[in-house]
Design an enzyme around this catalytic site. Structure first.
Site, PDB file in Angstrom:
ATOM      1  CG  ASP A   1      -2.018  -1.006   1.164  1.00  0.00           C
ATOM      2  OD1 ASP A   1      -2.465  -1.336   0.054  1.00  0.00           O
ATOM      3  OD2 ASP A   1      -2.459  -1.473   2.235  1.00  0.00           O
TER       4      ASP A   1
ATOM      5  CG  ASP B   1      -6.836  -1.432  -1.654  1.00  0.00           C
ATOM      6  OD1 ASP B   1      -7.048  -2.646  -1.857  1.00  0.00           O
ATOM      7  OD2 ASP B   1      -5.954  -1.023  -0.885  1.00  0.00           O
TER       8      ASP B   1
END
Length: 173
Positions: free
Chosen positions: A123, A141
């Site tokens: 991330d 995401d």
């Protein structure tokens, strides 16, 4: 085979491929450019921050000991397979829902690739509004979120098929 792809929602797999490539390129850039937890400020509320997510959304089960990697990988593979089935079943004219399925498919595959290669998801998009810090996330995401939002929108605004008129005298039909 080409005719099946052309007439079905599989025609929208190009979108999934583009999103997976974008996801993986941005994650590669993050790994190459930033040390783990290193942050690069873009705006006062937005940073590029190299983070690892061993869990699912919002680090759900992130500290479960490692078994969750296999669970989330299996779930992503099952969901991805089902999305490909839905794309194959749909007409290519159903653009909105096919686009939604392709985005969710891309997000699932992008994150499962990380789980298989690294054992965690990379991330890097980090928003801190001062009063609230959103969990760090990635392009996969975003694809999942947008695809899910499109599906929800579709469920509210899709044209509903009218039921077949029943004969007035027959209530058992």
């Amino acid at each position: 085979m080409a005719e099946i792809i052309e007439k079905s929602g599989l025609r929208w797999l190009w979108l999934a491929v583009i999103m997976v490539v974008l996801d993986q390129v941005t994650k590669y850039w993050t790994i190459q450019s930033l040390d783990l937890y290193e942050s690069y400020r873009i705006f006062s509320f937005f940073n590029f921050t190299h983070a690892r997510n061993y869990g699912a959304a919002f680090s759900f089960l992130g500290d479960a000991g490692g078994w969750q990697r296999y669970l989330f990988t299996a779930i992503a593979i099952v969901v991805s397979s089902y999305l490909v089935y839905l794309l194959k079943k749909n007409s290519s004219a159903d653009r909105w829902i096919n686009c939604a399925y392709a985005l969710i498919l891309a997000g699932a595959l992008g994150n499962v690739m990380d789980r298989v290669m690294f054992g965690y998801v990379v991330d890097f998009l980090d928003f801190d509004l001062g009063f609230y810090r959103w969990p760090t996330f990635n392009v996969a995401d975003i694809a999942i979120f947008i695809g899910a939002a499109m599906m929800i929108f579709e469920s509210f605004f899709a044209k509903q098929e009218k039921p077949i008129n029943q004969p007035k005298g027959n209530k058992n039909v």
